[in-house]
Scaffold this motif. Structure first.
Motif, mmCIF file in Angstrom:
data_model
loop_
_atom_site.group_PDB
_atom_site.id
_atom_site.type_symbol
_atom_site.label_atom_id
_atom_site.label_comp_id
_atom_site.label_asym_id
_atom_site.label_seq_id
_atom_site.Cartn_x
_atom_site.Cartn_y
_atom_site.Cartn_z
ATOM 1 N N GLU A 1 -61.445 -23.321 -77.121
ATOM 2 C CA GLU A 1 -62.380 -23.342 -75.972
ATOM 3 C C GLU A 1 -61.657 -24.217 -74.826
ATOM 4 O OE1 GLU A 1 -65.035 -25.536 -78.285
ATOM 5 O OE2 GLU A 1 -65.617 -23.788 -79.155
ATOM 6 N N THR A 2 -60.612 -24.084 -74.270
ATOM 7 C CA THR A 2 -60.059 -24.362 -74.051
ATOM 8 C C THR A 2 -60.157 -24.116 -72.289
ATOM 9 O OG1 THR A 2 -58.071 -25.276 -72.442
ATOM 10 C CG2 THR A 2 -57.390 -23.857 -73.491
ATOM 11 N N THR A 3 -60.243 -24.668 -71.441
ATOM 12 C CA THR A 3 -60.659 -23.804 -70.226
ATOM 13 C C THR A 3 -59.381 -24.142 -68.811
ATOM 14 O OG1 THR A 3 -61.966 -25.800 -69.107
ATOM 15 C CG2 THR A 3 -63.076 -24.254 -70.325
ATOM 16 N N ILE A 4 -58.535 -25.211 -69.183
ATOM 17 C CA ILE A 4 -57.476 -25.063 -68.166
ATOM 18 C C ILE A 4 -56.204 -24.306 -69.037
ATOM 19 C CG2 ILE A 4 -55.701 -27.415 -67.841
ATOM 20 C CD1 ILE A 4 -57.759 -28.947 -69.240
ATOM 21 N N ALA A 5 -55.610 -24.004 -67.945
ATOM 22 C CA ALA A 5 -54.622 -22.979 -68.270
ATOM 23 C C ALA A 5 -53.171 -23.350 -67.065
ATOM 24 C CB ALA A 5 -55.100 -21.305 -67.217
ATOM 25 N N ILE A 6 -51.926 -23.092 -68.101
ATOM 26 C CA ILE A 6 -50.495 -23.444 -66.972
ATOM 27 C C ILE A 6 -49.958 -22.424 -66.185
ATOM 28 C CG2 ILE A 6 -48.251 -25.074 -67.653
ATOM 29 C CD1 ILE A 6 -51.009 -26.432 -67.736
ATOM 30 N N ILE A 7 -49.530 -22.507 -65.490
ATOM 31 C CA ILE A 7 -48.475 -20.965 -64.881
ATOM 32 C C ILE A 7 -47.531 -22.059 -64.129
ATOM 33 C CG2 ILE A 7 -48.669 -19.681 -62.636
ATOM 34 C CD1 ILE A 7 -52.045 -19.661 -62.860
ATOM 35 N N SER A 8 -46.975 -21.267 -64.461
ATOM 36 C CA SER A 8 -45.098 -21.750 -64.100
ATOM 37 C C SER A 8 -44.217 -20.602 -63.166
ATOM 38 C CB SER A 8 -44.298 -22.457 -65.458
ATOM 39 O OG SER A 8 -44.548 -21.558 -66.364
ATOM 40 N N VAL A 9 -43.237 -21.259 -62.519
ATOM 41 C CA VAL A 9 -42.412 -19.855 -62.031
ATOM 42 C C VAL A 9 -41.068 -20.905 -61.709
ATOM 43 C CG1 VAL A 9 -42.395 -19.385 -59.682
ATOM 44 C CG2 VAL A 9 -44.743 -20.037 -60.085
ATOM 45 N N GLY B 1 -48.825 -28.556 -70.949
ATOM 46 C CA GLY B 1 -50.305 -27.882 -71.905
ATOM 47 C C GLY B 1 -50.072 -28.474 -72.990
ATOM 48 N N GLU B 2 -48.770 -29.356 -73.455
ATOM 49 C CA GLU B 2 -49.192 -30.153 -74.887
ATOM 50 C C GLU B 2 -50.277 -31.753 -74.307
ATOM 51 O OE1 GLU B 2 -48.561 -30.288 -77.627
ATOM 52 O OE2 GLU B 2 -47.112 -28.873 -77.476
ATOM 53 N N ALA B 3 -49.742 -31.618 -72.774
ATOM 54 C CA ALA B 3 -50.420 -33.272 -72.660
ATOM 55 C C ALA B 3 -52.056 -32.918 -72.588
ATOM 56 C CB ALA B 3 -49.862 -33.849 -71.360
ATOM 57 N N LEU B 4 -52.522 -31.323 -72.040
ATOM 58 C CA LEU B 4 -53.316 -30.777 -71.622
ATOM 59 C C LEU B 4 -54.434 -30.469 -72.595
ATOM 60 C CD1 LEU B 4 -52.571 -30.423 -67.931
ATOM 61 C CD2 LEU B 4 -54.252 -32.364 -68.801
ATOM 62 N N HIS B 5 -53.703 -30.109 -73.512
ATOM 63 C CA HIS B 5 -54.063 -29.499 -74.772
ATOM 64 C C HIS B 5 -54.316 -27.618 -73.989
ATOM 65 C CE1 HIS B 5 -54.060 -32.603 -77.128
ATOM 66 N NE2 HIS B 5 -55.072 -33.113 -76.426
ATOM 67 N N ALA B 6 -53.785 -27.501 -72.883
ATOM 68 C CA ALA B 6 -54.406 -25.827 -72.428
ATOM 69 C C ALA B 6 -53.042 -24.730 -72.884
ATOM 70 C CB ALA B 6 -53.524 -26.483 -70.936
ATOM 71 N N TYR B 7 -54.108 -23.951 -71.710
ATOM 72 C CA TYR B 7 -53.293 -22.411 -72.131
ATOM 73 C C TYR B 7 -52.062 -21.920 -71.359
ATOM 74 C CZ TYR B 7 -52.928 -17.942 -72.015
ATOM 75 O OH TYR B 7 -52.540 -15.593 -72.299
ATOM 76 N N THR C 1 -61.764 -22.576 -65.034
ATOM 77 C CA THR C 1 -61.467 -23.509 -64.390
ATOM 78 C C THR C 1 -60.782 -24.225 -63.520
ATOM 79 O OG1 THR C 1 -63.341 -25.388 -65.620
ATOM 80 C CG2 THR C 1 -63.961 -22.935 -64.703
ATOM 81 N N GLN C 2 -59.923 -24.996 -65.045
ATOM 82 C CA GLN C 2 -58.445 -25.845 -64.382
ATOM 83 C C GLN C 2 -57.255 -24.953 -64.106
ATOM 84 O OE1 GLN C 2 -60.136 -29.485 -66.385
ATOM 85 N NE2 GLN C 2 -61.363 -28.941 -66.388
ATOM 86 N N PHE C 3 -56.515 -25.271 -63.405
ATOM 87 C CA PHE C 3 -55.020 -24.377 -63.034
ATOM 88 C C PHE C 3 -54.455 -25.811 -62.586
ATOM 89 C CE2 PHE C 3 -58.402 -21.553 -62.405
ATOM 90 C CZ PHE C 3 -57.695 -20.303 -63.820
ATOM 91 N N VAL C 4 -52.964 -25.899 -63.886
ATOM 92 C CA VAL C 4 -52.450 -26.543 -63.367
ATOM 93 C C VAL C 4 -50.769 -25.734 -63.387
ATOM 94 C CG1 VAL C 4 -50.309 -27.978 -63.870
ATOM 95 C CG2 VAL C 4 -52.732 -28.493 -65.058
ATOM 96 N N LEU C 5 -49.840 -26.039 -61.694
ATOM 97 C CA LEU C 5 -49.339 -25.074 -61.135
ATOM 98 C C LEU C 5 -47.599 -25.815 -61.185
ATOM 99 C CD1 LEU C 5 -47.977 -22.575 -60.208
ATOM 100 C CD2 LEU C 5 -48.130 -23.536 -57.856
ATOM 101 N N ILE D 1 -62.910 -23.675 -58.399
ATOM 102 C CA ILE D 1 -62.201 -23.879 -59.713
ATOM 103 C C ILE D 1 -61.229 -25.434 -59.394
ATOM 104 C CG2 ILE D 1 -60.984 -21.502 -60.393
ATOM 105 C CD1 ILE D 1 -58.402 -22.190 -58.491
ATOM 106 N N VAL D 2 -60.147 -25.733 -59.858
ATOM 107 C CA VAL D 2 -59.447 -26.822 -59.102
ATOM 108 C C VAL D 2 -58.064 -26.136 -59.641
ATOM 109 C CG1 VAL D 2 -58.691 -29.077 -59.900
ATOM 110 C CG2 VAL D 2 -60.459 -28.575 -59.340
ATOM 111 N N LEU D 3 -57.221 -26.725 -58.960
ATOM 112 C CA LEU D 3 -55.465 -26.094 -58.820
ATOM 113 C C LEU D 3 -55.001 -27.661 -58.609
ATOM 114 C CD1 LEU D 3 -53.130 -24.142 -59.307
ATOM 115 C CD2 LEU D 3 -53.504 -23.378 -57.480
ATOM 116 N N ILE D 4 -54.148 -28.018 -59.582
ATOM 117 C CA ILE D 4 -53.376 -28.921 -59.160
ATOM 118 C C ILE D 4 -51.816 -28.431 -59.582
ATOM 119 C CG2 ILE D 4 -54.857 -30.586 -59.158
ATOM 120 C CD1 ILE D 4 -53.454 -31.770 -61.799
ATOM 121 N N THR D 5 -50.798 -29.623 -58.810
ATOM 122 C CA THR D 5 -49.459 -29.869 -59.325
ATOM 123 C C THR D 5 -49.533 -30.583 -59.550
ATOM 124 O OG1 THR D 5 -48.424 -30.162 -56.945
ATOM 125 C CG2 THR D 5 -48.464 -27.672 -57.476
#
Length: 249
Positions: A15-23, A50-56, A100-104, A128-132
């Motif tokens: 049920e997470t709505t947070i995704a972690i995108i890494s480059v 991902g651990e800190a935010l329980h994210a995908y 809806t929430q993304f961390v780059l 959406i929200v995108l942060i680094t």
């Protein structure tokens, strides 16, 4: 944390709505280090966030804007336009699925596109929200923890060797490489290949006689674990605050 290694059913159940995108990157690290080192570092960022935010956590993209190294065989560089277009496609696709929430997070220091991309995406996509992740002085504080305050290097020096000894020791050749690079070369660093400013692509000097293998591994683990941890601080609170301001949730 949940990741691309999990099944669709497991991702949905989280049920997470947070995704972690890494480059990461695929680029030269001097004559004796593997070219995927930035990708391995980006993976560590993604796991920690991902651990800190329980994210995908998505798989790390292995290419970046590596123009400064592009004359070195094996290096792959892509334009910021192409890279940002692909990242936007990924985000838009995941938004359709409910994220809806993304961390780059980015493992390559020369990725100047990152800040502009975050700003543009938040303006262009109001749902959406995108942060680094950022942490002022985190780099300097991590250097202090390993006793390397004032270290004069930018690429493929002691810190890179130490990171490789921690992350992929079987791929490291501990041989002398690099040299002291004068600060007067810095103004040229975005205009020419770094092979023209350094002896072998290393912006820094490494001498294996100065450290044991165990010491190098310890430096790599301590520095990068500390630096990534410091950048993870308050990440959850920051993301929540921006979501409240922008999305009202």
């Amino acid at each position: 944390m949940i990741s691309y290694r999990n099944s669709t059913r497991e991702v949905a159940a989280s049920e997470t709505t947070i995704a972690i995108i890494s480059v990461g990157a695929t680029e030269q690290f001097g004559p004796y280090l593997p070219m995927h080192l930035d990708t391995l570092i980006a993976e560590k960022y993604a796991e920690a966030f991902g651990e800190a935010l329980h994210a995908y956590v998505l798989p790390t993209l292995p290419f970046n804007t590596s123009e400064e190294h592009a004359d070195q065989i094996g290096t792959v560089t892509v334009s910021p336009t192409v890279l940002m277009a692909m990242l936007e496609e990924i985000i838009v696709n995941l938004r359709r699925q409910g994220f809806t929430q993304f961390v780059l997070c980015n493992g390559h220091g020369g990725a100047y596109w990152e800040a502009a991309f975050v700003k543009q995406m938040n303006y262009k996509h109001q749902d959406i929200v995108l942060i680094t992740a950022d942490r002022h002085l985190a780099w300097e504080e991590a250097l202090q923890e390993v006793g390397l305050v004032g270290l004069n290097e930018r690429h493929a020096g002691l810190l890179s060797v130490s990171a490789a000894m921690w992350l992929c020791p079987e791929l490291v050749q501990l041989k002398p490489m690099g040299s002291e690079v004068p600060a007067s070369n810095i103004p040229y660093s975005d205009s020419v290949f770094w092979s023209q400013l350094t002896t072998d692509g290393c912006w820094g000097k490494f001498d294996p006689a100065d450290y044991t293998r165990e010491e190098l591994t310890a430096i790599g683990e301590t520095f990068w674990t500390s630096f990534i941890s410091k950048r993870s601080e308050h990440l959850k609170e920051t993301l929540a605050a921006i979501c409240k301001l922008k999305l009202g949730v």
